[in-house]
Design a protein around this motif. Structure first.
Motif, PDB file in Angstrom:
ATOM      1  N   TRP A  25      -1.403 -55.528  50.661  1.00 20.46           N
ATOM      2  CA  TRP A  25      -2.059 -54.215  50.543  1.00 20.46           C
ATOM      3  C   TRP A  25      -1.167 -53.102  51.058  1.00 20.46           C
ATOM      4  O   TRP A  25      -1.282 -51.957  50.625  1.00 20.46           O
ATOM      5  CB  TRP A  25      -3.427 -54.247  51.238  1.00 20.46           C
ATOM      6  CG  TRP A  25      -4.267 -55.342  50.647  1.00 20.46           C
ATOM      7  CD1 TRP A  25      -4.650 -56.496  51.254  1.00 20.46           C
ATOM      8  CD2 TRP A  25      -4.747 -55.415  49.290  1.00 20.46           C
ATOM      9  NE1 TRP A  25      -5.355 -57.292  50.361  1.00 20.46           N
ATOM     10  CE2 TRP A  25      -5.427 -56.648  49.160  1.00 20.46           C
ATOM     11  CE3 TRP A  25      -4.667 -54.572  48.178  1.00 20.46           C
ATOM     12  CZ2 TRP A  25      -6.034 -57.053  47.962  1.00 20.46           C
ATOM     13  CZ3 TRP A  25      -5.261 -54.969  46.991  1.00 20.46           C
ATOM     14  CH2 TRP A  25      -5.932 -56.201  46.892  1.00 20.46           C
ATOM     15  N   ARG A  28       0.916 -52.503  47.909  1.00 17.50           N
ATOM     16  CA  ARG A  28       0.182 -51.919  46.774  1.00 17.50           C
ATOM     17  C   ARG A  28      -0.423 -50.553  47.094  1.00 17.50           C
ATOM     18  O   ARG A  28      -0.293 -49.616  46.318  1.00 17.50           O
ATOM     19  CB  ARG A  28      -0.928 -52.872  46.319  1.00 17.50           C
ATOM     20  CG  ARG A  28      -0.401 -54.149  45.659  1.00 17.50           C
ATOM     21  CD  ARG A  28      -1.552 -55.027  45.145  1.00 17.50           C
ATOM     22  NE  ARG A  28      -2.378 -54.299  44.203  1.00 17.50           N
ATOM     23  CZ  ARG A  28      -2.099 -54.139  42.908  1.00 17.50           C
ATOM     24  NH1 ARG A  28      -1.011 -54.689  42.418  1.00 17.50           N
ATOM     25  NH2 ARG A  28      -2.906 -53.438  42.140  1.00 17.50           N
ATOM     26  N   ASP A  29      -1.089 -50.449  48.252  1.00 19.35           N
ATOM     27  CA  ASP A  29      -1.850 -49.221  48.536  1.00 19.35           C
ATOM     28  C   ASP A  29      -1.042 -48.177  49.306  1.00 19.35           C
ATOM     29  O   ASP A  29      -1.369 -46.996  49.261  1.00 19.35           O
ATOM     30  CB  ASP A  29      -3.119 -49.559  49.339  1.00 19.35           C
ATOM     31  CG  ASP A  29      -4.123 -50.374  48.532  1.00 19.35           C
ATOM     32  OD1 ASP A  29      -3.886 -50.589  47.331  1.00 19.35           O
ATOM     33  OD2 ASP A  29      -5.143 -50.802  49.107  1.00 19.35           O
ATOM     34  N   THR A  34       3.252 -51.820  42.990  1.00 22.35           N
ATOM     35  CA  THR A  34       2.126 -52.580  42.438  1.00 22.35           C
ATOM     36  C   THR A  34       2.572 -53.791  41.627  1.00 22.35           C
ATOM     37  O   THR A  34       1.738 -54.467  41.022  1.00 22.35           O
ATOM     38  CB  THR A  34       1.239 -51.671  41.561  1.00 22.35           C
ATOM     39  OG1 THR A  34       2.063 -51.045  40.583  1.00 22.35           O
ATOM     40  CG2 THR A  34       0.554 -50.607  42.395  1.00 22.35           C
TER      41      THR A  34
ATOM     42  N   ALA B 213      -5.653 -52.571  37.443  1.00 19.38           N
ATOM     43  CA  ALA B 213      -5.720 -52.716  38.901  1.00 19.38           C
ATOM     44  C   ALA B 213      -4.630 -51.923  39.603  1.00 19.38           C
ATOM     45  O   ALA B 213      -4.701 -51.711  40.810  1.00 19.38           O
ATOM     46  CB  ALA B 213      -5.610 -54.194  39.276  1.00 19.38           C
ATOM     47  N   ASP B 214      -3.602 -51.492  38.861  1.00 26.19           N
ATOM     48  CA  ASP B 214      -2.467 -50.792  39.482  1.00 26.19           C
ATOM     49  C   ASP B 214      -2.625 -49.279  39.478  1.00 26.19           C
ATOM     50  O   ASP B 214      -1.742 -48.558  39.943  1.00 26.19           O
ATOM     51  CB  ASP B 214      -1.169 -51.167  38.748  1.00 26.19           C
ATOM     52  CG  ASP B 214      -0.890 -52.658  38.772  1.00 26.19           C
ATOM     53  OD1 ASP B 214      -1.339 -53.316  39.711  1.00 26.19           O
ATOM     54  OD2 ASP B 214      -0.225 -53.160  37.839  1.00 26.19           O
ATOM     55  N   TYR B 222     -11.258 -46.525  47.172  1.00 26.73           N
ATOM     56  CA  TYR B 222     -11.347 -47.930  46.760  1.00 26.73           C
ATOM     57  C   TYR B 222     -12.745 -48.439  47.091  1.00 26.73           C
ATOM     58  O   TYR B 222     -13.272 -48.118  48.162  1.00 26.73           O
ATOM     59  CB  TYR B 222     -10.318 -48.776  47.513  1.00 26.73           C
ATOM     60  CG  TYR B 222      -8.874 -48.412  47.235  1.00 26.73           C
ATOM     61  CD1 TYR B 222      -8.335 -47.220  47.716  1.00 26.73           C
ATOM     62  CD2 TYR B 222      -8.054 -49.267  46.506  1.00 26.73           C
ATOM     63  CE1 TYR B 222      -7.006 -46.883  47.465  1.00 26.73           C
ATOM     64  CE2 TYR B 222      -6.732 -48.939  46.257  1.00 26.73           C
ATOM     65  CZ  TYR B 222      -6.209 -47.753  46.739  1.00 26.73           C
ATOM     66  OH  TYR B 222      -4.911 -47.434  46.490  1.00 26.73           O
ATOM     67  N   ASN B 280      -8.785 -47.338  51.388  1.00 24.54           N
ATOM     68  CA  ASN B 280      -7.892 -48.353  50.808  1.00 24.54           C
ATOM     69  C   ASN B 280      -8.650 -49.667  50.694  1.00 24.54           C
ATOM     70  O   ASN B 280      -9.777 -49.792  51.204  1.00 24.54           O
ATOM     71  CB  ASN B 280      -6.608 -48.505  51.645  1.00 24.54           C
ATOM     72  CG  ASN B 280      -6.918 -48.770  53.108  1.00 24.54           C
ATOM     73  OD1 ASN B 280      -7.545 -49.778  53.443  1.00 24.54           O
ATOM     74  ND2 ASN B 280      -6.509 -47.860  53.988  1.00 24.54           N
ATOM     75  N   PHE B 281      -8.014 -50.630  50.057  1.00 25.54           N
ATOM     76  CA  PHE B 281      -8.685 -51.912  49.837  1.00 25.54           C
ATOM     77  C   PHE B 281      -9.088 -52.555  51.161  1.00 25.54           C
ATOM     78  O   PHE B 281     -10.193 -53.078  51.301  1.00 25.54           O
ATOM     79  CB  PHE B 281      -7.767 -52.867  49.058  1.00 25.54           C
ATOM     80  CG  PHE B 281      -8.318 -54.263  48.947  1.00 25.54           C
ATOM     81  CD1 PHE B 281      -9.151 -54.605  47.889  1.00 25.54           C
ATOM     82  CD2 PHE B 281      -8.035 -55.225  49.911  1.00 25.54           C
ATOM     83  CE1 PHE B 281      -9.692 -55.881  47.798  1.00 25.54           C
ATOM     84  CE2 PHE B 281      -8.575 -56.509  49.839  1.00 25.54           C
ATOM     85  CZ  PHE B 281      -9.397 -56.831  48.766  1.00 25.54           C
ATOM     86  N   LYS B 433     -11.684 -46.567  42.600  1.00 30.69           N
ATOM     87  CA  LYS B 433     -11.235 -47.832  41.992  1.00 30.69           C
ATOM     88  C   LYS B 433     -12.114 -48.961  42.519  1.00 30.69           C
ATOM     89  O   LYS B 433     -12.052 -49.304  43.698  1.00 30.69           O
ATOM     90  CB  LYS B 433      -9.765 -48.108  42.322  1.00 30.69           C
ATOM     91  CG  LYS B 433      -9.304 -49.487  41.857  1.00 30.69           C
ATOM     92  CD  LYS B 433      -7.815 -49.587  41.520  1.00 30.69           C
ATOM     93  CE  LYS B 433      -6.926 -49.510  42.720  1.00 30.69           C
ATOM     94  NZ  LYS B 433      -5.495 -49.706  42.353  1.00 30.69           N
ATOM     95  N   MET B 435     -12.903 -52.732  42.717  1.00 26.94           N
ATOM     96  CA  MET B 435     -12.182 -53.995  42.541  1.00 26.94           C
ATOM     97  C   MET B 435     -13.116 -55.170  42.793  1.00 26.94           C
ATOM     98  O   MET B 435     -14.076 -55.066  43.551  1.00 26.94           O
ATOM     99  CB  MET B 435     -11.002 -54.048  43.516  1.00 26.94           C
ATOM    100  CG  MET B 435     -10.062 -52.857  43.333  1.00 26.94           C
ATOM    101  SD  MET B 435      -8.789 -52.805  44.582  1.00 26.94           S
ATOM    102  CE  MET B 435      -7.815 -54.222  44.097  1.00 26.94           C
TER     103      MET B 435
END
Lengths: 160, 731
Positions: A25, A28-29, A34, B213-214, B222, B280-281, B433, B435
Motif C-alpha cells: 500500500w 500503490r497509495d 501501481t 484498481a490503479d 478509498y 487510503n486503503f 475508490k 475496493m
C-alpha cells in the motif's frame, strides 16, 4: 506516525506512514507505483511480489517498518524499457492474458534467475508455485523462463 | 405458463450473453463529423492515422485477458493493409452514442466479440484503406484503381510512386466516406491467421498497463464495505465509534438504498453493507476491522451447502413438464423399445470467480451527473442502471473504461458500479475508490449457479440408444424469466430426447451470476454420462461417440446455431489423432475424452491422468478446436490453454462451502486454484477451415476439460466422480 526512509527503484524517499502498513500500500497509495498488484493480502497469490535487497518477497505481508532502509525494486524498476531478459521472454512467448498477476510472475522469475541461472524444471516449479495465474498461463510461463535462460546465455534481440 | 412446446429456434448463442447485437449499419462515421482533438487524422470511429504514420485503433470492447484488443486490431489492420507493428491500441471512454449497436457497442460477453466485430472492423479498415488510396490518387493526378495499399504505403501501380499512410492521413480524413468497399480475400491475408503477440505486452511487462484498481484521482478517498455475511441479510444496527477513531477514516455510510435492488436485465443483487471511507486503503481496512455490525440474518441464516445439495437432489429426481423434446417425450418408459436403462445425477456446484483483480469501482456522484472509472464488460447496462436507480440521465453518466484483471462474466453486471456511486453520494459527492478484498470476493460475492443434472438413458435389444432424458435444476436464468424451449445441446443423434428444466433461482442460498461458459459447465457433464453408457455397452468411448453422430446432420436444439455433427466428428478425430487415444498405458493411468459445442465453436479434449494414493495428477491434455477462422493463433491457443487450467481448478478445488448462511472459506489458502506445479502440458490443435467468420473461443475449452478429466479418472481407477471437487476418498 513515524517518518520512514525507503529506497524504491534506486531513489531515496521518505513517507510518514504506519510502520505496520504493508509495503504494497506504500507503493500503490503513496509512491504511485501501481504496477505491484493486490491479490490476496496474505502472501498466497504472489501478485504483489517485489524484490527486497534482490530477493523476491510478497509486499502484502511485508511491513513498512521491516522494509525501511532496504532496497526495494518493483516491476517499474526492473528495467523500465522492458529490456530485462525475463520481460523480453514474456513478450516473445506472448505469456499474459489479463496480465494482472504478471508483474508478480516476472519479479519471481527474475529473482529465481538471479540466484540460480540454470534452474531445473523442479526448481522452476518450486520458485513459481507461489504465484497464481487465474487465466492459466502456466504453460507459457514455463516456456518463457526457459527462453529467458537462453537469452541470458546468449543475449540477442528477441524479435516478436 | 405452458412449457410444453416442441423445440423451436430462439435467438440465443450457446449459454452466452446477448448484448445489444442488433445488426451492422453505421460501421463508419463520416470523417467530417468527427470533432475530436485528433480530427485531422481521425478516419471513422475506430481509427486515427497520425501524421507520423502511427495507426491508433480505438478499442471499444472490454479487454479482460481474452485478447480481443489484439484480435480486433488485427481485423482492422488487415483490411487497412497496415504494418501491424505500427498499430497501437487506445482505450477510449465509453461513448454510448458513437459506439452504438451498429458499431458493435461496448458489451463484451458470450465469447461474441470476434463474431460481432469481424464484419464491422473489416469494413472499417477497408473503408479507411480506400480513403487513403483516394487521397494518394488525387495527389498523383491518377485514379484510385491505379493505386493499391501494401504494408503501410499506398503505391501507384503505373508510376511506382509510394507514399506512407502518415503523409496521406490529413487529406484522407477530409474525404467523403465511400458508400461501399471491397474486402480482401482470405488468401491475401498477411496479419489475420499469423500469430501476433498481444498489443498490451509492452505496458504489461513494465507495470504500466493500468487497470480500474490503479485509478488515482485528486481528492479521491478509498472505501471498503462490510457487506452482509449472509445472502439477503439486513443491517439491524451498527456502531462506528471505534472506526471513526482510526486515523485517516473520514466517513462511515450505509448502502441500504441500493441493497437488494433487482436488475431488469441480467440479474444481480447488492448485499447490504456499511462503507468505511478513508484517506487510503490501509486506513479503510483498519477502520472496517473496528466496525461492529449486528445483522438481521433473514431467510438464509441456517443455510448450509449440504442441506441445499440434498434439497436440489430431491428436486432433480422429480419430473416436470418437459422444456423441450424430440420424438416421444416418454420414450424412456416405453418398454416395447427400452430393454435397459441407466441413470445418474451430476452436480456442477457453486464456484467462485477469484478474479485476480477483485471487483472495484471508482465513482464520483456530482449531484446531477456522475463519473465512473471501472473495468466492466457492459457499460451500457451500468449507464441504464445509474439512470434508473439515481435518476441521472444517461448523457450525464461518463464511464472511463479500463482493462481488467479477469472478467469471466462477473464483470458483466453493474452492481459494483451502483454500490460505488451510492457510497460516493452518501459520503457527500466525493470521488471514492471502492475496493473488494479477497475475503470480500470469496465470502460475499455472486458465484457460478448451482447446477444438478439428472440423466437417464435407455437402449434397445440391439444396444442402440433409444431415449435420453435429462433433468436440470439450476439457480440462474438470464433474464429472470423462464427461458424459451430448448433441448440438451450435446448434438447426438438419439431418436428420443427430453429435457426438463427447473428454475431454483428463488431457492438459491447465494446469488448466481455468469461464470465462464455459464450453464454449459453443467450441461457438458452429459459427456460423463455418455461415457457411463459406453462403458455399460462395452464400447470404446471414442467409437461410441462417433456412432452417435451422423455426417451432415445438424441438430436444432433451440439456439441460434445448429449443432453440426460433421464438425463434432472432425474435432473428435483430431483429438484422437493427436492424443494417441487407444495406446496402452501403465497401471494407474487413464485417458478420458469429451466434446461439447459453445455457440458455433467445438472443442474435443483428451486428458491423460494418473491416479495414485487417491490423488489425481494431470499428465497431459490434448485439445482439438473448430472455431471457424482463427484470427490470432497465439491468442487463440492461450484461451484454450487457460480454459483447460480454469476447468482443472474447478475439478480439484471447486465448490463453495456454506454453513449458517456464511461462506466459511475466505482466501486462497482455503479456496485453492491450480498452480504451475500442478499444470499439465497442454497441446492445442485447430481444425483447418476456409471460413472467413471466426467464432468465439474464450469459453469453449473449460466445460470440456472437466468431463474429459473425470472420464480419465474412471479409466485410471474405475471410480466414477459425479460432483466437484474431485474427492477420491468419498467416491
Amino acid at each position: 506516525m513515524p517518518t520512514l526512509r525507503f529506497h524504491i527503484n534506486g531513489a531515496a524517499q521518505q513517507y510518514d506512514v504506519d510502520a505496520e502498513m504493508p509495503v504494497l500500500w506504500l507503493l500503490r497509495d503513496y509512491a504511485g507505483l501501481t504496477g505491484t498488484k493486490y491479490g490476496c493480502g496474505i502472501a498466497q497469490c504472489g501478485a504483489c511480489t517485489i524484490h527486497l535487497d534482490g530477493r523476491a518477497v510478497r509486499s502484502c505481508t511485508l511491513s513498512c517498518g521491516a522494509a525501511a532502509e532496504k532496497q526495494i525494486t518493483t516491476i517499474e524498476g526492473l528495467a523500465p524499457d522492458g529490456s530485462h531478459p525475463v520481460q523480453q521472454a514474456w513478450i516473445r512467448e506472448d505469456v499474459p492474458q489479463c496480465g494482472y498477476c504478471q508483474a508478480g510472475q516476472i519479479m519471481s522469475a527474475a529473482a529465481l534467475l538471479n540466484s540460480n541461472p540454470s534452474p531445473s524444471d523442479q526448481e522452476i516449479h518450486t520458485a513459481m508455485a507461489g504465484n497464481i495465474c487465474r487465466c492459466g498461463t502456466y504453460v507459457r510461463i514455463r516456456r518463457a523462463i526457459r527462453t529467458a535462460i537462453d537469452y541470458k546465455l546468449n543475449p540477442k534481440p528477441l524479435n516478436q | 405458463m405452458n412449457r410444453r412446446h416442441f423445440i423451436r429456434i430462439v435467438p440465443l448463442t450457446g449459454g452466452g450473453l446477448m448484448l445489444g447485437l442488433s445488426g451492422i449499419a453505421k460501421a463508419f462515421a463520416a470523417a467530417d463529423e468527427t470533432t475530436a482533438t485528433d480530427s485531422a487524422t481521425a478516419i471513422g470511429d475506430f481509427l486515427s492515422v497520425q501524421t507520423n504514420g502511427d495507426v491508433i485503433f480505438h478499442f471499444t470492447r472490454h479487454e479482460m485477458g481474452q485478447g480481443v484488443s489484439t484480435a480486433m486490431a488485427m481485423l482492422i489492420a488487415e483490411e487497412l493493409c497496415a504494418d501491424f507493428e505500427r498499430v497501437k491500441v487506445s482505450f477510449p471512454p465509453a461513448d454510448l452514442v458513437k459506439y452504438n449497436d451498429a458499431n458493435g457497442g461496448h458489451g463484451t460477453g458470450g465469447s461474441s466479440t470476434v463474431i460481432t466485430m469481424t464484419p464491422i472492423l473489416r469494413k472499417a479498415g477497408a473503408t479507411a484503406r480506400e480513403m487513403l488510396i483516394q487521397a494518394a490518387a488525387a495527389q498523383w493526378n491518377t485514379t484510385p484503381d491505379n493505386c493499391y495499399a501494401e504494408h503501410h504505403f499506398i503505391i501507384n501501380r503505373i508510376s511506382g510512386q509510394r507514399t506512407g499512410f502518415g503523409e496521406l492521413a490529413e487529406q484522407a480524413a477530409r474525404l467523403k466516406v465511400p458508400a461501399s468497399v471491397t474486402l480482401k480475400s482470405r488468401s491475401n491475408f498477411s496479419i489475420i491467421g499469423k500469430a501476433q503477440t498481444a498489443k498490451t505486452l509492452p505496458l504489461l511487462v513494465t507495470g504500466q498497463h493500468r487497470y480500474g484498481a490503479d485509478v488515482n484521482l485528486p481528492g479521491m478517498k478509498y472505501a471498503l464495505v462490510a457487506r452482509a455475511p449472509v445472502f439477503k441479510a439486513k443491517i439491524r444496527s451498527y456502531d462506528a465509534a471505534k472506526t471513526l477513531a482510526v486515523k485517516g477514516v473520514r466517513k462511515v455510510v450505509s448502502t441500504r438504498v441500493v441493497a437488494g435492488i433487482q436488475g431488469p436485465l441480467l440479474p444481480y443483487d447488492i448485499r447490504e453493507g456499511i462503507a468505511v471511507v478513508a484517506d487510503n486503503f490501509w486506513a479503510a481496512h483498519k477502520g472496517r476491522e473496528n466496525l461492529a455490525v449486528v445483522w438481521d440474518e433473514g431467510v438464509h441464516s441456517n443455510a448450509s451447502i449440504e442441506d441445499f445439495a440434498a434439497f436440489v437432489k430431491h428436486r432433480g429426481e422429480q419430473r416436470l413438464d418437459p422444456s423441450g423434446y424430440t420424438g416421444d417425450e416418454n420414450a424412456i418408459a416405453n418398454i416395447d423399445h427400452v430393454k435397459q436403462t441407466l441413470r445418474a445425477g451430476y452436480v456442477f456446484p457453486y464456484m467462485l470467480h477469484s478474479l485476480m483483480e477483485p471487483l472495484n469501482c471508482t465513482a464520483h456522484h456530482k449531484g446531477d451527473s456522475c463519473e465512473l472509472w471501472i473495468g466492466n464488460q457492459w457499460p451500457e447496462y451500468i449507464a441504464e442502471e445509474i439512470t434508473r436507480v439515481f435518476g441521472i440521465p444517461k448523457d450525464k453518466v461518463k464511464i472511463h473504461l479500463f482493462p481488467s484483471g479477469g472478467g469471466y462474466g462477473r464483470r458483466a453486471y453493474p452492481d459494483a458500479a451502483i454500490e460505488a456511486v451510492c457510497i460516493s453520494k452518501e459520503a457527500g459527492n466525493i470521488p471514492v475508490k471502492v475496493m473488494w478484498t479477497r475475503e470480500d470476493d470469496h465470502q460475499t460475492n455472486a458465484v457460478h449457479c448451482y447446477q444438478r443434472l439428472d440423466y437417464q438413458a435407455g437402449w434397445d435389444e440391439h444396444n442402440q440408444l433409444y431415449a435420453w432424458y435429462e433433468k436440470e435444476c439450476r439457480t440462474y436464468m438470464w433474464d429472470r424469466q423462464y427461458p424459451a424451449t430448448e433441448l440438451t445441446s450435446n448434438g447426438y443423434n438419439i431418436p428420443n430426447i427430453r429435457y426438463d428444466l427447473e428454475d431454483l433461482t428463488n431457492e438459491s442460498i447465494l446469488q448466481s451470476t455468469a461464470w465462464r461458459s455459464v450453464m454449459i459447465n453443467g450441461w457438458a457433464l452429459s459427456e460423463c454420462f455418455v461415457d457411463e453408457v459406453a462403458i455399460a455397452l462395452k464400447k470404446d468411448p471414442y467409437d461410441f461417440r462417433i456412432s452417435l453422430l451422423k455426417e451432415g446432420r445438424e441438430a436444432n436444439v433451440g439456439h441460434a446455431e445448429k449443432i453440426s455433427n460433421s464438425r463434432m466428428i472432425r474435432v473428435l478425430q483430431l483429438a484422437r489423432e493427436k492424443s494417441g487415444w487407444g495406446q496402452a498405458l501403465p497401471a494407474g493411468q487413464g485417458r478420458g475424452i469429451a466434446i461439447y459445442p459453445y455457440g458455433n465453436s467445438y472443442c474435443a479434449i483428451v486428458a491423460l491422468v494418473t491416479v495414485a494414493d487417491k490423488k489425481v495428477t494431470f499428465n497431459h491434455v490434448t485439445c482439438a478446436v473448430d472455431c471457424g477462422m482463427v484470427v490470432n493463433p497465439s491468442g487463440a491457443k492461450n484461451q484454450i490453454e487457460g480454459g483447460v487450467v480454469w476447468g482443472l481448478s474447478a475439478l480439484l478445488y471447486g465448490g463453495v462451502q456454506v454453513k449458517n448462511g456464511r461462506v466459511t472459506t475466505s482466501n486462497f489458502h482455503q479456496n485453492k486454484v491450480v498452480r504451475i506445479n500442478e499444470c499439465p502440458d497442454i497441446d492445442v490443435h485447430f481444425v483447418e477451415t476456409n471460413d472467413e467468420q471466426p467464432w468465439g473461443l474464450g469459453e469453449v475449452s473449460n466445460p470440456v476439460a472437466v468431463p474429459a478429466v473425470l472420464n480419465a479418472i474412471y479409466a485410471a481407477c474405475g471410480k466414477r466422480i459425479r460432483t466437484l471437487p474431485v474427492n477420491l476418498n468419498e467416491a
